[in-house]
Design a protein around this motif. Structure first.
Motif, PDB file in Angstrom:
ATOM      1  N   THR A 106     -65.511  44.068  11.553  1.00 39.80           N
ATOM      2  CA  THR A 106     -66.687  44.370  10.734  1.00 39.80           C
ATOM      3  C   THR A 106     -66.253  44.924   9.374  1.00 39.80           C
ATOM      4  N   ALA A 107     -65.284  45.835   9.390  1.00 34.51           N
ATOM      5  CA  ALA A 107     -64.854  46.490   8.152  1.00 34.51           C
ATOM      6  C   ALA A 107     -64.153  45.520   7.195  1.00 34.51           C
ATOM      7  N   PHE A 108     -63.519  44.495   7.742  1.00 33.09           N
ATOM      8  CA  PHE A 108     -62.812  43.540   6.883  1.00 33.09           C
ATOM      9  C   PHE A 108     -63.726  42.439   6.353  1.00 33.09           C
ATOM     10  N   ASP A 109     -64.950  42.378   6.870  1.00 32.02           N
ATOM     11  CA  ASP A 109     -65.889  41.354   6.414  1.00 32.02           C
ATOM     12  C   ASP A 109     -66.566  41.851   5.136  1.00 32.02           C
ATOM     13  N   THR A 110     -66.252  41.231   4.016  1.00 34.90           N
ATOM     14  CA  THR A 110     -66.798  41.703   2.736  1.00 34.90           C
ATOM     15  C   THR A 110     -67.966  40.841   2.257  1.00 34.90           C
ATOM     16  N   THR A 111     -68.430  39.921   3.107  1.00 33.77           N
ATOM     17  CA  THR A 111     -69.438  38.957   2.636  1.00 33.77           C
ATOM     18  C   THR A 111     -70.729  39.630   2.157  1.00 33.77           C
ATOM     19  N   SER A 112     -71.129  40.747   2.778  1.00 35.79           N
ATOM     20  CA  SER A 112     -72.408  41.359   2.376  1.00 35.79           C
ATOM     21  C   SER A 112     -72.195  42.526   1.401  1.00 35.79           C
ATOM     22  N   ILE A 113     -70.961  42.698   0.952  1.00 31.87           N
ATOM     23  CA  ILE A 113     -70.665  43.845   0.098  1.00 31.87           C
ATOM     24  C   ILE A 113     -70.427  43.389  -1.338  1.00 31.87           C
ATOM     25  N   LYS A 114     -71.178  43.998  -2.264  1.00 33.65           N
ATOM     26  CA  LYS A 114     -71.099  43.550  -3.666  1.00 33.65           C
ATOM     27  C   LYS A 114     -69.815  44.027  -4.338  1.00 33.65           C
ATOM     28  N   ARG A 115     -69.540  45.316  -4.193  1.00 29.34           N
ATOM     29  CA  ARG A 115     -68.353  45.868  -4.870  1.00 29.34           C
ATOM     30  C   ARG A 115     -67.523  46.622  -3.851  1.00 29.34           C
ATOM     31  N   TRP A 116     -66.220  46.395  -3.874  1.00 34.41           N
ATOM     32  CA  TRP A 116     -65.353  47.154  -2.980  1.00 34.41           C
ATOM     33  C   TRP A 116     -63.993  47.277  -3.618  1.00 34.41           C
ATOM     34  N   LYS A 117     -63.245  48.175  -3.057  1.00 32.47           N
ATOM     35  CA  LYS A 117     -61.921  48.455  -3.586  1.00 32.47           C
ATOM     36  C   LYS A 117     -60.943  48.213  -2.451  1.00 32.47           C
ATOM     37  N   HIS A 118     -59.775  47.710  -2.803  1.00 26.42           N
ATOM     38  CA  HIS A 118     -58.767  47.438  -1.782  1.00 26.42           C
ATOM     39  C   HIS A 118     -58.340  48.745  -1.120  1.00 26.42           C
ATOM     40  N   GLY A 119     -58.194  48.691   0.196  1.00 25.37           N
ATOM     41  CA  GLY A 119     -57.850  49.911   0.926  1.00 25.37           C
ATOM     42  C   GLY A 119     -56.433  50.389   0.697  1.00 25.37           C
ATOM     43  N   GLY A 120     -55.660  49.659  -0.098  1.00 25.14           N
ATOM     44  CA  GLY A 120     -54.282  50.086  -0.363  1.00 25.14           C
ATOM     45  C   GLY A 120     -53.286  49.223   0.389  1.00 25.14           C
ATOM     46  N   ASP A 121     -52.049  49.263  -0.065  1.00 20.42           N
ATOM     47  CA  ASP A 121     -50.995  48.409   0.501  1.00 20.42           C
ATOM     48  C   ASP A 121     -50.265  49.075   1.657  1.00 20.42           C
ATOM     49  N   HIS A 122     -50.546  50.357   1.858  1.00 15.47           N
ATOM     50  CA  HIS A 122     -49.709  51.097   2.796  1.00 15.47           C
ATOM     51  C   HIS A 122     -49.743  50.516   4.202  1.00 15.47           C
ATOM     52  N   GLY A 123     -50.902  50.014   4.600  1.00 17.00           N
ATOM     53  CA  GLY A 123     -51.006  49.512   5.971  1.00 17.00           C
ATOM     54  C   GLY A 123     -50.647  48.042   6.101  1.00 17.00           C
ATOM     55  N   LEU A 124     -50.186  47.436   4.995  1.00 14.94           N
ATOM     56  CA  LEU A 124     -49.935  45.990   5.036  1.00 14.94           C
ATOM     57  C   LEU A 124     -48.632  45.682   5.758  1.00 14.94           C
ATOM     58  N   SER A 125     -48.697  44.755   6.700  1.00 12.01           N
ATOM     59  CA  SER A 125     -47.454  44.380   7.369  1.00 12.01           C
ATOM     60  C   SER A 125     -47.340  42.865   7.456  1.00 12.01           C
TER      61      SER A 125
END
Ligand code: ZN
Length: 221
Positions: free
Chosen positions: A94-113
């Motif tokens: 749900t949190a990764f689905d941005t289809t209904s969200i107009k503006r958002w900011k990237h959660g950061g690279d720290h958790g990227l694997s």
């Protein structure tokens, strides 16, 4: 293809996108982060379900609708169970689905694997690497050059140089592919023949370097 080493990179992020919303308490636009918890509300035979977000400055909550005013008997029991358990998979999806969200900011690279898996039988003297990027959940806004730098263990400027000199090629072939967001299924080719650090790049790209990055195996299809 002989001489080609096929690799998949499965990209996951634990930092989900943060919607930018007016915060009632801060009286300002703020980034809201998912709490990973759901709220269920029964109103007669109707159900509402929300994912709860919190303002990253003051903790004010924002309820993001999963569904609203839905007749109880039309809600899939498995979904209802997942909502009641605050199922992490459902919360993340749900949190990764941005289809209904107009503006958002990237959660950061720290958790990227980047989980790397060799798909074809390992070709020790492969002259070409074929990298297929898989994203089981969207990782919004991740630029291609940043991802390649992370996956190949080199700087972004080194990635840019490899692309300009024709060692790196993309599908679709586009001049500005490096600046574009990576998409699920994207393929990238890296020519190794004649590159001075070919052995290291091959080892790092396939997850066989000294620092193992492979955490999960990618689905092979
Ligand atoms: Zn606030």
């Amino acid at each position: 293809m002989p001489g080609t080493l096929c690799i998949t990179w499965t990209i996951t992020s634990s930092s989900s996108p943060m919607p930018i919303l007016p915060c009632a308490r801060c009286k300002n636009q703020r980034a809201f982060a998912s709490s990973g918890r759901f709220r269920l509300n029964a109103n007669g035979k109707r159900l509402d379900a929300w994912l709860i977000y919190r303002c990253t400055v003051c903790d004010q909550t924002w309820n993001r609708p999963v569904f609203e005013r839905r007749a109880r008997n039309t809600v899939d029991p498995a979904l209802l169970d997942a909502l009641q358990r605050n199922d992490p998979g459902l919360a993340s999806k749900t949190a990764f689905d941005t289809t209904s969200i107009k503006r958002w900011k990237h959660g950061g690279d720290h958790g990227l694997s980047v989980a790397k898996a060799v798909v074809s039988a390992c070709v020790a003297d492969a002259a070409l690497l074929e990298i297929t990027v898989r994203m089981p959940s969207p990782v919004p806004g991740k630029r291609c050059d940043k991802l390649l730098a992370l996956g190949l263990g080199v700087s972004r400027s080194a990635v840019g140089k490899l692309a300009r000199t024709g060692w790196l090629t993309f599908e679709p072939a586009a001049v500005n592919a490096l600046a574009r967001p990576v998409r699920d299924g994207q393929r990238v080719w890296l020519k190794l023949d004649g590159l001075s650090d070919a052995t290291l790049l091959r080892a790092t790209a396939s997850g066989r370097a000294d620092t193992p990055m492979s955490a999960a195996s990618a689905p092979v299809d």
